[in-house]
Design a protein around this motif. Structure first.
Motif, PDB file in Angstrom:
ATOM      1  N   GLU A  32       0.804  -1.220   0.000  1.00 58.66           N
ATOM      2  CA  GLU A  32       0.000   0.000   0.000  1.00 58.66           C
ATOM      3  C   GLU A  32       0.838   1.271   0.000  1.00 58.66           C
ATOM      4  N   LEU A  33       2.000   1.241   0.637  1.00 56.64           N
ATOM      5  CA  LEU A  33       2.815   2.440   0.784  1.00 56.64           C
ATOM      6  C   LEU A  33       4.132   2.312   0.025  1.00 56.64           C
ATOM      7  N   THR A  34       4.562   3.418  -0.563  1.00 59.93           N
ATOM      8  CA  THR A  34       5.906   3.458  -1.125  1.00 59.93           C
ATOM      9  C   THR A  34       6.886   3.664   0.021  1.00 59.93           C
ATOM     10  N   ARG A  35       8.157   3.497  -0.256  1.00 59.30           N
ATOM     11  CA  ARG A  35       9.185   3.715   0.761  1.00 59.30           C
ATOM     12  C   ARG A  35       9.124   5.156   1.276  1.00 59.30           C
ATOM     13  N   THR A  36       8.951   6.117   0.384  1.00 57.13           N
ATOM     14  CA  THR A  36       8.907   7.524   0.788  1.00 57.13           C
ATOM     15  C   THR A  36       7.651   7.825   1.598  1.00 57.13           C
ATOM     16  N   GLN A  37       6.523   7.247   1.217  1.00 56.74           N
ATOM     17  CA  GLN A  37       5.291   7.446   1.985  1.00 56.74           C
ATOM     18  C   GLN A  37       5.427   6.866   3.389  1.00 56.74           C
TER      19      GLN A  37
END
Length: 147
Positions: A32-37
């Motif tokens: 669901e999330l990118t590394r940056t998110q």
């Protein structure tokens, strides 16, 4: 040591640290999330309400890109954006209850994953890693000052 380091050793250290960080990240953040998110969410949950400009500086991301990241986290119900009470032109972000829970889940999963893998190492290797913690923390502090 005299301050000179073997280039091969430095490359090995850099690669090992990057692989550890990527493996922990990849195995815990989910799809669901990118590394940056995930990083932005963790920072907001840890530091409390922040101006977007402060978050951009902490994360080392340009404010335009960060605004898009914040928008996606806000759309997912993980962040809440509001007007900064000290500067009506600025926006602040804070974690929602769901966002704080997600940040806590990620932190717990990463800690448990690291603990499992440390436990699988020979005890002397795990011990040497823990002894190296102050030096690694110092390196992280010095690197933070250069970004």
């Amino acid at each position: 040591m005299d301050g000179t380091f073997d280039a091969d050793d430095l490359a090995r250290l850099r690669i090992a640290l990057a692989r550890i960080a990527r493996a922990l990240d990849r195995q815990t953040r989910g799809a669901e999330l990118t590394r940056t998110q995930a990083s932005a969410l963790a920072t907001i949950a840890r530091l409390g309400p922040l101006r977007i400009s402060e978050l951009a500086e902490i994360e080392g991301v340009n404010p335009t890109m960060l605004s898009r990241i914040v928008g996606k986290l806000e759309d997912g119900g993980l962040l809440r954006r509001s007007q900064d009470p000290d500067d009506g032109r600025a926006a602040r972000v804070e974690a929602t209850a769901a966002g704080a829970a997600e940040a806590a889940r990620l932190r717990t999963e990463r800690t448990e994953l690291l603990a499992r893998h440390l436990a699988s190492l020979p005890p002397d290797e795990a011990g040497r890693l823990l002894i190296a913690l102050p030096a690694l923390e110092s390196l992280a502090h010095h690197l933070k000052g250069t970004t």
